[in-house]
Each structure stands twice: as C-alpha cells, then as structure tokens.
Design a protein around this motif. Structure first.
Motif, PDB file in Angstrom:
ATOM      1  N   LEU A 126      48.881 -36.663  40.477  1.00 48.57           N
ATOM      2  CA  LEU A 126      47.780 -37.110  40.611  1.00 48.57           C
ATOM      3  C   LEU A 126      46.974 -37.410  39.192  1.00 48.57           C
ATOM      4  O   LEU A 126      47.564 -37.070  38.083  1.00 48.57           O
ATOM      5  N   GLY A 127      45.779 -38.164  39.274  1.00 50.32           N
ATOM      6  CA  GLY A 127      45.283 -38.836  38.210  1.00 50.32           C
ATOM      7  C   GLY A 127      44.592 -37.403  37.222  1.00 50.32           C
ATOM      8  O   GLY A 127      44.722 -37.655  36.133  1.00 50.32           O
ATOM      9  N   CYS A 128      43.820 -36.478  37.930  1.00 50.01           N
ATOM     10  CA  CYS A 128      43.015 -35.470  37.486  1.00 50.01           C
ATOM     11  C   CYS A 128      43.029 -34.624  38.170  1.00 50.01           C
ATOM     12  O   CYS A 128      42.588 -34.638  39.608  1.00 50.01           O
ATOM     13  N   ILE A 129      42.782 -33.232  37.733  1.00 45.31           N
ATOM     14  CA  ILE A 129      42.755 -32.185  38.573  1.00 45.31           C
ATOM     15  C   ILE A 129      41.621 -31.138  37.854  1.00 45.31           C
ATOM     16  O   ILE A 129      41.323 -31.234  36.731  1.00 45.31           O
ATOM     17  N   ALA A 130      41.029 -30.316  38.803  1.00 43.92           N
ATOM     18  CA  ALA A 130      40.282 -29.276  38.202  1.00 43.92           C
ATOM     19  C   ALA A 130      40.942 -27.835  38.534  1.00 43.92           C
ATOM     20  O   ALA A 130      41.628 -27.791  39.704  1.00 43.92           O
ATOM     21  N   TYR A 131      41.057 -27.172  37.610  1.00 45.53           N
ATOM     22  CA  TYR A 131      41.511 -25.705  38.025  1.00 45.53           C
ATOM     23  C   TYR A 131      40.412 -24.735  37.646  1.00 45.53           C
ATOM     24  O   TYR A 131      39.787 -24.720  37.023  1.00 45.53           O
ATOM     25  N   VAL A 132      40.299 -23.557  38.972  1.00 43.51           N
ATOM     26  CA  VAL A 132      39.230 -22.816  38.762  1.00 43.51           C
ATOM     27  C   VAL A 132      39.949 -21.367  38.766  1.00 43.51           C
ATOM     28  O   VAL A 132      40.761 -21.194  39.695  1.00 43.51           O
ATOM     29  N   THR A 133      39.463 -20.443  38.018  1.00 46.82           N
ATOM     30  CA  THR A 133      40.094 -19.010  37.978  1.00 46.82           C
ATOM     31  C   THR A 133      39.000 -18.080  38.578  1.00 46.82           C
ATOM     32  O   THR A 133      37.681 -18.154  37.901  1.00 46.82           O
ATOM     33  N   VAL A 134      39.296 -17.135  39.302  1.00 45.08           N
ATOM     34  CA  VAL A 134      38.068 -16.086  40.028  1.00 45.08           C
ATOM     35  C   VAL A 134      38.822 -14.820  39.839  1.00 45.08           C
ATOM     36  O   VAL A 134      39.874 -14.349  40.661  1.00 45.08           O
ATOM     37  N   GLY A 135      38.427 -13.838  38.768  1.00 45.49           N
ATOM     38  CA  GLY A 135      39.038 -12.894  38.521  1.00 45.49           C
ATOM     39  C   GLY A 135      37.783 -12.130  37.938  1.00 45.49           C
ATOM     40  O   GLY A 135      36.710 -11.783  38.322  1.00 45.49           O
ATOM     41  N   THR A 136      38.334 -11.429  36.788  1.00 42.18           N
ATOM     42  CA  THR A 136      37.159 -10.778  36.108  1.00 42.18           C
ATOM     43  C   THR A 136      35.966 -11.577  35.525  1.00 42.18           C
ATOM     44  O   THR A 136      34.758 -10.991  35.670  1.00 42.18           O
ATOM     45  N   GLY A 137      36.153 -12.656  35.282  1.00 43.77           N
ATOM     46  CA  GLY A 137      35.149 -13.962  35.242  1.00 43.77           C
ATOM     47  C   GLY A 137      35.535 -14.867  36.001  1.00 43.77           C
ATOM     48  O   GLY A 137      36.546 -14.964  36.709  1.00 43.77           O
ATOM     49  N   ILE A 138      34.886 -16.095  35.936  1.00 44.19           N
ATOM     50  CA  ILE A 138      34.825 -17.240  36.873  1.00 44.19           C
ATOM     51  C   ILE A 138      34.794 -18.289  35.622  1.00 44.19           C
ATOM     52  O   ILE A 138      34.016 -18.350  34.900  1.00 44.19           O
ATOM     53  N   GLY A 139      36.017 -19.196  35.580  1.00 40.60           N
ATOM     54  CA  GLY A 139      35.801 -20.144  34.641  1.00 40.60           C
ATOM     55  C   GLY A 139      36.713 -21.327  35.206  1.00 40.60           C
ATOM     56  O   GLY A 139      37.243 -21.191  36.030  1.00 40.60           O
ATOM     57  N   GLY A 140      36.566 -22.562  34.731  1.00 37.89           N
ATOM     58  CA  GLY A 140      37.234 -23.763  35.351  1.00 37.89           C
ATOM     59  C   GLY A 140      37.536 -24.738  34.318  1.00 37.89           C
ATOM     60  O   GLY A 140      37.008 -24.859  33.004  1.00 37.89           O
ATOM     61  N   GLY A 141      38.473 -25.648  34.233  1.00 37.89           N
ATOM     62  CA  GLY A 141      38.942 -26.550  33.309  1.00 37.89           C
ATOM     63  C   GLY A 141      39.538 -27.882  34.187  1.00 37.89           C
ATOM     64  O   GLY A 141      39.849 -27.745  35.413  1.00 37.89           O
ATOM     65  N   VAL A 142      39.458 -28.853  33.395  1.00 29.56           N
ATOM     66  CA  VAL A 142      39.912 -30.264  33.897  1.00 29.56           C
ATOM     67  C   VAL A 142      41.190 -30.868  33.153  1.00 29.56           C
ATOM     68  O   VAL A 142      41.199 -30.493  32.029  1.00 29.56           O
ATOM     69  N   ALA A 143      42.086 -31.266  33.842  1.00 21.03           N
ATOM     70  CA  ALA A 143      43.284 -31.903  33.131  1.00 21.03           C
ATOM     71  C   ALA A 143      43.703 -33.306  33.745  1.00 21.03           C
ATOM     72  O   ALA A 143      43.537 -33.424  35.143  1.00 21.03           O
ATOM     73  N   PRO A 144      43.893 -34.167  32.976  1.00 18.92           N
ATOM     74  CA  PRO A 144      43.980 -34.345  31.494  1.00 18.92           C
ATOM     75  C   PRO A 144      42.667 -34.201  31.301  1.00 18.92           C
ATOM     76  O   PRO A 144      41.636 -34.672  31.679  1.00 18.92           O
ATOM     77  N   ASN A 145      42.391 -33.580  29.994  1.00 20.73           N
ATOM     78  CA  ASN A 145      41.137 -33.591  29.179  1.00 20.73           C
ATOM     79  C   ASN A 145      40.973 -34.493  28.048  1.00 20.73           C
ATOM     80  O   ASN A 145      41.249 -34.192  27.020  1.00 20.73           O
ATOM     81  N   GLU A 146      40.650 -35.753  28.318  1.00 19.72           N
ATOM     82  CA  GLU A 146      40.740 -36.812  27.303  1.00 19.72           C
ATOM     83  C   GLU A 146      39.526 -36.572  26.306  1.00 19.72           C
ATOM     84  O   GLU A 146      39.376 -37.117  25.395  1.00 19.72           O
TER      85      GLU A 146
END
Length: 303
Positions: A126-146
């Motif tokens: 895929l050209g780009c994705i987002a990843y979200v983690t849901v645990g002690t906190g919640i955060g998200g990131g995007v790859a690739p991050n140009e």
C-alpha cells in the motif's frame, strides 16, 4: 550488522538485539517504572548483550510520547509533558549515549509500529497506512512519514476530542490534560476506571464494547478524512482479541455517512480497518527498522 532495538511503552519496555526484525538473538521485557531505573535497565541489558554477541552497530528507540524529535533542536530526544507520571522532561537518549557511541534513531512507538506494518505486515503493497495503538494510552502514526523532522511535533491522535456517547456522559475522563479526550475516554485506564476491569473481561453484549468502539471509530473516520491513508490498523492491549473491530467499523461508517466513496462500498471498511499482521511484534520490529535506518544514515531523526 548487529542492532539494538527498544520499544518503550507506558507499561513495559521491550529490548532486543539482532541482525533484523526476523533475527532476534536476545531480548528482555522490563516493567516501566521510574525513568532512571527503566533506562538504566535497558543499558544494562545491551551492555550484557554486547559481551555475549559483539558490538552493537546502531540503535532504534521507539517510545511513547510526546517526544521532541526535532533533530537540531535544543531539546531533541526529550520527553515533553506526558500523562505518564515522572516522565515529563526526561532525556531519553542520555543513558544510551553515555555508554554507546553509535547512531541512534528515535521515534514514537506508534510511528515505528506503522513503519513495520507498512514494510512487513498488514500494509505491504500500500502507498500509506496509519497505525493506532490502544492501551495504557492511545497514539497514532503514519507510514511512510515523509514529513518526519519538519513538523511542529509528531501526530498526537489520542488527544483529539470526540462526541460523547449518550450512555457515557457522566464519566469525566482520565486524561490529566484534557479529561474526556479520546485517550481520556477509551484507553485501558479509562476502561478500568469505568467498569473496574479490562474490556476483554466483560461479556460481548456489554455496552462498553460499543461505547469504546464508537470512540475509536470516530478516530478512524477522522484519519480517513484528514490523512486519506489506504488502511488504518488498530493494535495495542485493548485490541488484543479483535472483538472491537466490528464496533469500530460501524462507528466509522456512521460518521462518514457514505461521504468517502471508496469506503462506502460493501465490505470496504472491513478491509480498511484491520488489526496488525505482526501482532505484538509491530513495535519492536519497527525499532529494528529504525536501527537499520540509523546505521544507513537515512533517517532525519538520528542522534
């Protein structure tokens, strides 16, 4: 080459040594306690690993945030104001730098997980994705991050405001900064505070599932509208059994109301909102990829 990898989370730190994400030679899981003792334990592990395996050529450090990632800024590598008690203003790289004179690439844990899933997991091809983690906190990131290193800060998706569920209006939220932001309503501690247990300890018909899934579905829709990635991957301890996915997809559909045509087709959201292919290995795999980038000199976030 031999790489050191750290995945630093609010509950535990995972340290590993190997030649690639698929060739881990030694690893340890450490509880996240005070920054001094936690970071010292990481250094002790890598020092012992070097005596057994040889010199480490580079490190990748994927850590919870927020973190100052501006490479040439005066506070590069410093933890900024964080809900994690005792960790605000901690210099994350100082302990490693004091012992190892090798390149270190630092990024958020979710950005590293996003990189790993994009390269090796559910985002391959895929050209780009987002990843979200849901645990002690919640955060998200995007790859690739140009835009890495050229932004005000890394994404802080866990602290957006969401519409309150009518069944959940009395809960004030647990975020010390915002109260009822997404993290304040849908993180592991928020679930514990409301229902005196983790989500997977509640029966599948309990309203908690649709409440939490509803908040996370709002995030998925927001990511689709703002960033237009090709897939959103939800990981972390709260997502462990996958039972939240249908609730997240339904909530995202209710927010979007057919507005994004590619996601309005039958079954489109089933493919769009997924769990990690790498499972719990996404973060540490991403840390290894960061170490590879550091060794190659190809990251803008290398110390």
């Amino acid at each position: 080459m031999l790489y050191g990898a750290i995945e630093g989370g609010g509950t535990k730190f995972v340290c590993a040594v190997g030649t690639s994400p698929g060739d881990v030679l030694d690893s340890v899981v450490l509880p996240t306690s005070s920054p001094e003792s936690t970071l010292a334990a990481c250094v002790d592990f890598f020092s012992a690993a070097e005596r057994k395996l040889g010199a480490i050529d580079a490190f990748g450090f994927a850590c919870f945030g927020p973190i100052d990632l501006r490479r040439h800024g005066p506070t590069h590598g410093q933890m900024l104001a964080t809900p994690k008690p005792g960790w605000s203003r901690v210099q994350l790289l100082a302990s490693l730098r004091s012992k190892f004179n090798v390149p270190i690439a630092l990024d958020t844990d979710v950005a590293a997980a996003a990189l790993a899933e994009w390269r090796l997991g559910a985002g391959q091809g895929l050209g780009c994705i987002a990843y979200v983690t849901v645990g002690t906190g919640i955060g998200g990131g995007v790859a690739p991050n140009e835009l890495a290193g050229r932004c005000l800060l890394h994404p802080e998706m866990g602290h957006i405001l969401v519409r309150r569920d009518p069944r959940d209006t009395d809960f004030p939220g647990v975020c010390p900064f915002h109260g009822d932001c997404l993290e304040g309503l849908a993180s592991g501690p928020a679930i514990q505070a409301r229902w005196r247990g983790q989500l997977d300890s509640l029966p599948p018909h309990h309203e908690a599932w649709s409440i939490i899934g509803g908040y996370l579905g709002q995030l998925a829709a927001t990511i689709a509208l703002l960033v237009s990635v090709q897939r959103v991957i939800f990981g972390g301890g709260v997502m462990a059994n996958g039972l939240l996915l249908p609730h997240i997809r339904n909530a995202a559909a209710n927010v979007l109301q057919g507005y994004l045509e590619p996601l309005s087709q039958p079954g489109a959201l089933d493919d769009y909102i997924r769990t990690p292919q790498l499972g719990t290995r996404a973060g540490i795999s991403g840390a290894f990829l960061l170490a590879e980038q550091a060794a190659a000199g190809s990251t803008g976030r290398c110390s």
